[in-house]
Scaffold this motif. Sequence first.
Motif, PDB file in Angstrom:
ATOM      1  N   THR A 183     -59.987 -99.682  51.974  1.00  0.00           N
ATOM      2  CA  THR A 183     -58.907-100.464  51.381  1.00  0.00           C
ATOM      3  C   THR A 183     -57.844-100.846  52.415  1.00  0.00           C
ATOM      4  O   THR A 183     -57.778-100.294  53.507  1.00  0.00           O
ATOM      5  CB  THR A 183     -58.245 -99.684  50.240  1.00  0.00           C
ATOM      6  OG1 THR A 183     -57.613 -98.503  50.772  1.00  0.00           O
ATOM      7  CG2 THR A 183     -59.274 -99.284  49.191  1.00  0.00           C
ATOM      8  N   ALA A 184     -56.989-101.788  52.000  1.00  0.00           N
ATOM      9  CA  ALA A 184     -55.995-102.357  52.918  1.00  0.00           C
ATOM     10  C   ALA A 184     -54.575-101.895  52.648  1.00  0.00           C
ATOM     11  O   ALA A 184     -53.650-102.337  53.349  1.00  0.00           O
ATOM     12  CB  ALA A 184     -56.047-103.889  52.832  1.00  0.00           C
ATOM     13  N   ASP A 185     -54.376-100.993  51.677  1.00  0.00           N
ATOM     14  CA  ASP A 185     -52.989-100.690  51.299  1.00  0.00           C
ATOM     15  C   ASP A 185     -52.744 -99.224  50.958  1.00  0.00           C
ATOM     16  O   ASP A 185     -51.784 -98.899  50.252  1.00  0.00           O
ATOM     17  CB  ASP A 185     -52.563-101.562  50.120  1.00  0.00           C
ATOM     18  CG  ASP A 185     -53.412-101.342  48.867  1.00  0.00           C
ATOM     19  OD1 ASP A 185     -54.466-100.671  48.967  1.00  0.00           O
ATOM     20  OD2 ASP A 185     -53.022-101.840  47.794  1.00  0.00           O
ATOM     21  N   GLU A 186     -53.561 -98.318  51.469  1.00  0.00           N
ATOM     22  CA  GLU A 186     -53.382 -96.902  51.137  1.00  0.00           C
ATOM     23  C   GLU A 186     -52.033 -96.388  51.602  1.00  0.00           C
ATOM     24  O   GLU A 186     -51.378 -95.596  50.906  1.00  0.00           O
ATOM     25  CB  GLU A 186     -54.508 -96.073  51.755  1.00  0.00           C
ATOM     26  CG  GLU A 186     -54.559 -94.634  51.256  1.00  0.00           C
ATOM     27  CD  GLU A 186     -53.642 -93.663  52.008  1.00  0.00           C
ATOM     28  OE1 GLU A 186     -53.384 -92.567  51.486  1.00  0.00           O
ATOM     29  OE2 GLU A 186     -53.194 -94.022  53.121  1.00  0.00           O
ATOM     30  N   GLU A 187     -51.597 -96.811  52.780  1.00  0.00           N
ATOM     31  CA  GLU A 187     -50.348 -96.285  53.345  1.00  0.00           C
ATOM     32  C   GLU A 187     -49.114 -96.726  52.562  1.00  0.00           C
ATOM     33  O   GLU A 187     -48.029 -96.172  52.757  1.00  0.00           O
ATOM     34  CB  GLU A 187     -50.214 -96.706  54.806  1.00  0.00           C
ATOM     35  CG  GLU A 187     -51.275 -96.146  55.740  1.00  0.00           C
ATOM     36  CD  GLU A 187     -51.144 -94.643  55.982  1.00  0.00           C
ATOM     37  OE1 GLU A 187     -50.288 -94.010  55.350  1.00  0.00           O
ATOM     38  OE2 GLU A 187     -51.903 -94.119  56.804  1.00  0.00           O
ATOM     39  N   VAL A 188     -49.260 -97.723  51.697  1.00  0.00           N
ATOM     40  CA  VAL A 188     -48.111 -98.223  50.937  1.00  0.00           C
ATOM     41  C   VAL A 188     -48.342 -98.089  49.433  1.00  0.00           C
ATOM     42  O   VAL A 188     -47.765 -98.823  48.642  1.00  0.00           O
ATOM     43  CB  VAL A 188     -47.780 -99.683  51.317  1.00  0.00           C
ATOM     44  CG1 VAL A 188     -47.206 -99.742  52.720  1.00  0.00           C
ATOM     45  CG2 VAL A 188     -49.000-100.597  51.207  1.00  0.00           C
ATOM     46  N   GLY A 189     -49.191 -97.129  49.029  1.00  0.00           N
ATOM     47  CA  GLY A 189     -49.303 -96.786  47.629  1.00  0.00           C
ATOM     48  C   GLY A 189     -50.540 -97.254  46.901  1.00  0.00           C
ATOM     49  O   GLY A 189     -50.728 -96.926  45.735  1.00  0.00           O
ATOM     50  N   SER A 190     -51.376 -98.085  47.523  1.00  0.00           N
ATOM     51  CA  SER A 190     -52.647 -98.529  46.925  1.00  0.00           C
ATOM     52  C   SER A 190     -52.451 -99.340  45.657  1.00  0.00           C
ATOM     53  O   SER A 190     -53.299 -99.315  44.761  1.00  0.00           O
ATOM     54  CB  SER A 190     -53.557 -97.317  46.645  1.00  0.00           C
ATOM     55  OG  SER A 190     -53.748 -96.556  47.815  1.00  0.00           O
ATOM     56  N   GLY A 191     -51.362-100.101  45.597  1.00  0.00           N
ATOM     57  CA  GLY A 191     -51.098-100.876  44.391  1.00  0.00           C
ATOM     58  C   GLY A 191     -52.165-101.898  44.075  1.00  0.00           C
ATOM     59  O   GLY A 191     -52.505-102.115  42.903  1.00  0.00           O
ATOM     60  N   SER A 192     -52.704-102.555  45.103  1.00  0.00           N
ATOM     61  CA  SER A 192     -53.696-103.600  44.856  1.00  0.00           C
ATOM     62  C   SER A 192     -55.125-103.076  44.821  1.00  0.00           C
ATOM     63  O   SER A 192     -56.039-103.794  44.426  1.00  0.00           O
ATOM     64  CB  SER A 192     -53.592-104.687  45.936  1.00  0.00           C
ATOM     65  OG  SER A 192     -54.138-104.243  47.161  1.00  0.00           O
ATOM     66  N   SER A 193     -55.319-101.843  45.241  1.00  0.00           N
ATOM     67  CA  SER A 193     -56.688-101.315  45.341  1.00  0.00           C
ATOM     68  C   SER A 193     -57.009-100.228  44.316  1.00  0.00           C
ATOM     69  O   SER A 193     -58.179 -99.885  44.141  1.00  0.00           O
ATOM     70  CB  SER A 193     -56.938-100.755  46.747  1.00  0.00           C
ATOM     71  OG  SER A 193     -56.024 -99.710  47.055  1.00  0.00           O
ATOM     72  N   ARG A 194     -56.020 -99.707  43.641  1.00  0.00           N
ATOM     73  CA  ARG A 194     -56.261 -98.554  42.771  1.00  0.00           C
ATOM     74  C   ARG A 194     -57.312 -98.845  41.702  1.00  0.00           C
ATOM     75  O   ARG A 194     -58.223 -98.012  41.483  1.00  0.00           O
ATOM     76  CB  ARG A 194     -54.954 -98.103  42.104  1.00  0.00           C
ATOM     77  CG  ARG A 194     -55.157 -96.908  41.179  1.00  0.00           C
ATOM     78  CD  ARG A 194     -53.867 -96.360  40.633  1.00  0.00           C
ATOM     79  NE  ARG A 194     -54.097 -95.221  39.755  1.00  0.00           N
ATOM     80  CZ  ARG A 194     -53.132 -94.491  39.205  1.00  0.00           C
ATOM     81  NH1 ARG A 194     -51.858 -94.762  39.466  1.00  0.00           N
ATOM     82  NH2 ARG A 194     -53.429 -93.469  38.418  1.00  0.00           N
TER      83      ARG A 194
END
Length: 378
Positions: free
Chosen positions: A134-145
């Motif tokens: 995923t591309a957004d784990e470090e910022v909370g995974s909002g788009s990938s959860r």
Amino acid sequence: MTMHQSAGVSVDAMIEDLRKLVEVESPSRDVDALAASARAVAALVESRLGGRAVLVDSEAGPHVHWSGGGEPQVLVLGHHDTVFPLGTLARRPFTVEDGHATGPGVFDMLGGLVQAVHGLASLDDRSGVEILVTADEEVGSGSSRALIEERALACGAVLVFEGAADGGGLKTGRKGCGTFRVSVTGRASHAGLEPAAGVNALIEASHQVLRIAELGRPDIGTTVTPTVAAAGTLDNVVPAEATVVVDVRVESTAERERVESAFAALAPHLDGAEISVEGAVGRPPMPVEASAELFALAQRLLPGIEGSSVGGGSDGNFTAALGVPTLDGLGAVGGGAHADHEYLVIGAMAERANLVAGLVCAIRNAQEDERRSANGAP
């Protein structure tokens, strides 16, 4: 049914692949940089495993998804975004020296991705395996959860390639974590001529900080830590606004609910002040029970390996909360996550790559045994 694993992985090849990923910088929220990084991850996966790695577009940047075909059985989970801004590579280039690899993201978590891919490449049969990076784990995974949860439920077992725990151990439990932002609104006035005419947002925020800090219960693993505060505009103006940012970590759902309720119930101390609260414990706790089955498999494959619960969160928190068996910390052995001294231990790379291959085989065999038993086969 027996799953076959061919012997050996090339450490030199892993180092070269790691170099390629590190040298494509991938700071969170930089969509253009993350698009380039996703293409590099996809190219690595395709070159080592064959097939096609699909780029899943999102507002945070592309996620990378690959499937070995067949019925989904195990999800290999990671992320390609890092905390380091563009330009870090020029100051801290990828380097191999004294048994360590250094450079932005080598430990968290590009090294883990490389090891996972090379471990899977050593398998003759990769059916049932999926990879999601995923591309957004470090910022909370909002788009990938949602995608993470969908694939975890479909596969039924999750291997997370975040960096190892201290000493190379696996991460068998994680605290739930979240961030709260408390905003205070007061009323400005002249600090010299009529200070009493104002409502001092800084004083109100100070009362709230003391109240918030009391929510911590470190004896049961709950930490509530005010981390960032801001207030005021000029030195002769009673501040009309203030903000406080708070980091929260919990080990249980009950504590998550208690802390979230306490933030929602915060009330002003000063007449005329107003308070608003944003945030939640966005990553639920990952209980050790979620990893017990997979950790037992890992111990049989690598006797003596240890497991520990840690304070940081990962996407494994989401999958564990669904009841999907999840084992974390399978990535690089090293340390210094998010710091300039971040490093990966080269001597552990082959062992970790072989561990993922062994775990995939063990998981598939166990699932096959369960199906045979359910069908009444001997």
